[in-house]
Design a protein around this motif. Sequence first.
Motif: not given
Length: 317
Positions: A195-200
């Motif tokens: 998802s777009a919220d997934c942080q590296p």
Amino acid sequence: MRFIPLTALLLGGCLALPAAASDAQDWLRRLSDASQNQSYHGTFIYERNGSFSTHSIWHQVDKDKVVHDRLLQLDGPAHESFRVNGRTECVVGGLVDEVSDAQAWPARELNANELAKWYDIRVMGNSRVAGRSAVVLGLLPRDQHRYGIELHLDSETGVPLKSLLLNDKGQMLERFQFTQFDASQATNTEPVTPSADCQPVKVVAATPLDAKAWRTDWLPPGFSLSSTTQKVSSISEEPVACLLYDDGLARFSVFLEPLDGATAGDARTQLGPTVAVSRRLATSGGDVMVTVVGEIPLGTAERVALSVRQGEAQPQP
């Protein structure tokens, strides 16, 4: 064949006539092949210490044999993780790694002949999980240094639809079980993405560990050193050595961190199948905290921790 629980076998009951060993090893090979080649999507429950959580997973193997996994927690706090070839690329909410590890069998070939030295591998019957036919495969430890495993493998794909991890008394330590499973989209060319919220995830660089730095004077039979690395701790900023051991299925790690005068005492804890044993070790360069972490019995982890010494480690594999 009537299904007989692994718990009965672990407790000494000889209630079922197992299929030929070759059949059991064939199913183990199918499991190994599925982890590397089979795509699927599903929903599963994870249980440990009486606590339950529900998750969705997308497991995709592309044409280049690159494995993508997207994992979502469906109840409680919002969590997500995305992995490529087993390496976590990004997370939402810090999803606990052991949840995903519980359903992620090694993405490599399992050596049935080697595992048979340390586990009695048996086809124990048939079952039905998530509306699908399954074959029950038992891996019964031949000693007290590893756990028993009961696997319900999808008859069509070889993917584990259910797994139980059991101690020497037949008590369940961990359960993973699909409630929905779909392999019909295995040929879907749409890539699995986070998802777009997934942080590296910040990658901590690892450097080779001096082979003469550490050794273990005792290991459980069948376990061998599979890797040695050294990373800088994100907390203390001190170099932490890591020795990883496995028997082809079970695994544990030994961490060694300089204390630099910090006050720390011996400790031991267990959460489901995962144990952590720490002990203070005096060395020529100052005290070091030795910590053994893995899915092995507590007594085994304690014995490993007590055997760690400064000096030449086992040869690299």
